[in-house]
Design a protein around this motif. Structure first.
Motif, short mmCIF file in Angstrom:
data_model
loop_
_atom_site.label_atom_id
_atom_site.label_comp_id
_atom_site.label_asym_id
_atom_site.label_seq_id
_atom_site.Cartn_x
_atom_site.Cartn_y
_atom_site.Cartn_z
N ASP A 222 34.30 38.03 61.53
CA ASP A 222 33.97 39.45 61.59
C ASP A 222 34.02 39.96 60.16
O ASP A 222 35.02 39.77 59.46
N SER A 223 32.93 40.55 59.73
CA SER A 223 32.83 40.93 58.33
C SER A 223 32.06 42.23 58.20
O SER A 223 31.37 42.66 59.12
N GLY A 224 32.21 42.83 57.05
CA GLY A 224 31.50 44.08 56.81
C GLY A 224 31.79 44.61 55.43
O GLY A 224 32.55 44.03 54.65
N CYS B 192 33.15 47.82 53.15
CA CYS B 192 33.99 49.01 53.16
C CYS B 192 33.79 49.79 51.87
O CYS B 192 33.83 49.21 50.78
N TYR C 165 31.75 48.66 61.69
CA TYR C 165 30.45 49.05 62.25
C TYR C 165 29.30 48.73 61.30
O TYR C 165 28.20 49.25 61.46
N SER C 166 29.53 47.87 60.33
CA SER C 166 28.54 47.60 59.29
C SER C 166 27.20 47.15 59.86
O SER C 166 26.14 47.57 59.38
N ALA C 167 27.21 46.29 60.86
CA ALA C 167 25.96 45.74 61.39
C ALA C 167 25.15 46.78 62.16
O ALA C 167 23.94 46.60 62.34
N TYR D 22 25.47 50.32 61.51
CA TYR D 22 25.78 51.58 60.84
C TYR D 22 24.72 52.65 61.11
O TYR D 22 25.04 53.82 61.32
N ASN E 200 20.27 50.19 57.78
CA ASN E 200 21.68 50.30 57.38
C ASN E 200 21.82 50.58 55.89
O ASN E 200 22.62 51.42 55.48
N GLY F 298 22.09 41.69 54.96
CA GLY F 298 23.00 42.82 55.10
C GLY F 298 22.93 43.74 53.90
O GLY F 298 21.86 44.13 53.44
#
Length: 211
Positions: free
Chosen positions: A81-83, A85, A96-98, A100, A110, A169
């Motif tokens: 799980d990544s994103g 910040c 909620y990065s994926a 956004y 995004n 991303g």
């Protein structure tokens, strides 16, 4: 570095709990370089749908995804799980990065939303800091009471406009001052050495080697 899984993780196949093509490609390169002697099978090849990510942290969501894939497949499973910040936005987009901008996995939307949200906060000659987070969870079986957790953080700055054609991303907006490049302008080899995902995988391998 070569890791030798212990008896709990020595199954010749592990499930990678992701259907994200960009993540899959990065994981394949990194696992191959580590000589794991494990066949990493993307969950999509086993007809496993994405889990419902209803945790409130990267760690919770990684464990949820790993347990989901392991329960359906009956195999050990590893999940990421990544994103991104951004402290100026209260660490949004975060978990909620994926999604956004609303639609899951729409990188262009995004990125556009992130640019728009940061525009009123920008000041001349003052970079906006951001960092990528990657949390990995490895479960030996679906009800594993002690998942192996590994984390990687990658510090950088958020640009006003995208640069670079590689990656996925938020990579085109993520500027690394030391290299004077965005994550999307790096080669795969450059990125794997310093990225949040590369750091998290190295941490995981070290934990496996010490078991």
């Amino acid at each position: 570095m070569t890791a030798t899984p212990n008896s709990d993780t020595a199954n010749p196949q592990w499930v990678l709990a992701s259907n994200n093509k960009g993540k899959l490609n990065e994981f394949k390169r990194l696992f191959n370089a580590a000589n794991l002697n494990i066949d990493i099978v993307p969950q999509g090849e086993l007809n496993i749908d994405d889990a419902v990510e209803d945790g409130l942290s990267f760690i919770e969501n990684a464990i949820i995804k790993a347990r989901h894939a392991s329960r359906i497949s009956g195999l050990p499973a590893i999940a990421d799980d990544s994103g991104l910040c951004v402290p100026a936005l209260g660490n949004a987009p975060g978990i909620y990065s994926a999604r956004y901008a609303g639609e899951h996995g729409n990188d262009a939307n995004n990125n556009a939303k992130l640019i728009a949200d940061l525009k009123p906060l920008r000041q001349a000659n003052t970079p906006i800091a951001g960092y990528f987070v990657c949390v990995l969870a490895l479960v030996r079986h679906a009800d594993d009471p002690l998942p192996i957790i590994a984390q990687g953080l990658w510090q950088g700055e958020i640009l006003e406009a995208p640069q670079g054609e590689n990656g996925f991303g938020y990579d085109p907006l993520f500027w690394v001052p030391d290299l004077q490049l965005t994550a999307a302008a790096m080669t795969a080899e450059q990125k794997n050495k310093i990225s949040h995902r590369g750091l998290a995988i190295n941490s995981l391998l070290q934990q496996l080697a010490n078991q």
